[in-house]
Design a protein around this motif. Structure first.
Motif, PDB file in Angstrom:
ATOM      1  N   ALA A 151      -6.936   8.411   6.606  1.00 57.61           N
ATOM      2  CA  ALA A 151      -6.028   7.363   7.089  1.00 57.61           C
ATOM      3  C   ALA A 151      -6.625   5.977   6.862  1.00 57.61           C
ATOM      4  N   VAL A 152      -7.924   5.830   7.098  1.00 63.62           N
ATOM      5  CA  VAL A 152      -8.591   4.544   6.867  1.00 63.62           C
ATOM      6  C   VAL A 152      -8.484   4.157   5.399  1.00 63.62           C
ATOM      7  N   ASN A 153      -8.762   5.088   4.506  1.00 61.62           N
ATOM      8  CA  ASN A 153      -8.678   4.807   3.064  1.00 61.62           C
ATOM      9  C   ASN A 153      -7.257   4.419   2.655  1.00 61.62           C
ATOM     10  N   LYS A 202      -3.190   0.315   1.249  1.00 60.03           N
ATOM     11  CA  LYS A 202      -1.871  -0.237   1.550  1.00 60.03           C
ATOM     12  C   LYS A 202      -1.955  -1.691   1.998  1.00 60.03           C
ATOM     13  N   GLY A 203      -3.004  -2.029   2.752  1.00 63.38           N
ATOM     14  CA  GLY A 203      -3.147  -3.371   3.288  1.00 63.38           C
ATOM     15  C   GLY A 203      -3.930  -4.326   2.413  1.00 63.38           C
ATOM     16  N   THR A 209      -5.238  -2.216  11.703  1.00 64.60           N
ATOM     17  CA  THR A 209      -5.299  -3.654  11.491  1.00 64.60           C
ATOM     18  C   THR A 209      -6.233  -3.856  10.304  1.00 64.60           C
ATOM     19  N   VAL A 210      -5.716  -4.517   9.268  1.00 62.46           N
ATOM     20  CA  VAL A 210      -6.457  -4.677   8.015  1.00 62.46           C
ATOM     21  C   VAL A 210      -6.737  -6.159   7.786  1.00 62.46           C
ATOM     22  N   ASN A 254      -0.907  -5.626   9.792  1.00 64.13           N
ATOM     23  CA  ASN A 254      -0.771  -4.385  10.553  1.00 64.13           C
ATOM     24  C   ASN A 254      -0.128  -3.360   9.632  1.00 64.13           C
ATOM     25  N   VAL A 255      -0.778  -2.210   9.513  1.00 63.94           N
ATOM     26  CA  VAL A 255      -0.338  -1.166   8.593  1.00 63.94           C
ATOM     27  C   VAL A 255      -0.117   0.118   9.381  1.00 63.94           C
ATOM     28  N   THR A 256       0.975   0.800   9.088  1.00 62.12           N
ATOM     29  CA  THR A 256       1.281   2.082   9.725  1.00 62.12           C
ATOM     30  C   THR A 256       1.206   3.187   8.679  1.00 62.12           C
TER      31      THR A 256
END
Length: 92
Positions: A44-46, A51-52, A73-74, A83-85
């Motif tokens: 998820a972090v990667n 994405k961010g 939060t990126v 903010n990325v979901t």
């Protein structure tokens, strides 16, 4: 003036707390991740970083019923904050 600053700070803190209601840090989410077949926190972090377009500075796992998402939060390369979901089941 100081009172106005204090009120603004408390309002910001309340907004952040409300945004993460039903959420937990990754360090506490291991059992929930494995029990529900969710993508691992490292994945998820990667995905959030990709994405961010920057570095994850905070990530939590949020549950709403049977739905799970990672809220990240990126910090972008230009100093911008996004903010990325990430869907915790599909990685999208």
């Amino acid at each position: 003036m100081f009172a106005a600053i204090g009120i603004a700070a408390l309002t910001s803190l309340a907004a952040v707390t409300a945004a993460h209601a039903g959420c937990m840090p990754l360090g506490s989410a291991g059992g929930l991740i494995s029990k529900n077949g969710l993508i691992p926190g490292t994945v998820a972090v990667n995905k959030a970083q990709a994405k961010g377009g920057g570095k994850v500075i905070k990530i939590v796992l949020c549950q709403n019923g049977n739905s799970f998402v990672y809220q990240a939060t990126v910090l972008g390369k230009q100093g911008d904050v996004k903010n990325v979901t990430i869907n915790a089941k599909t990685g999208q």
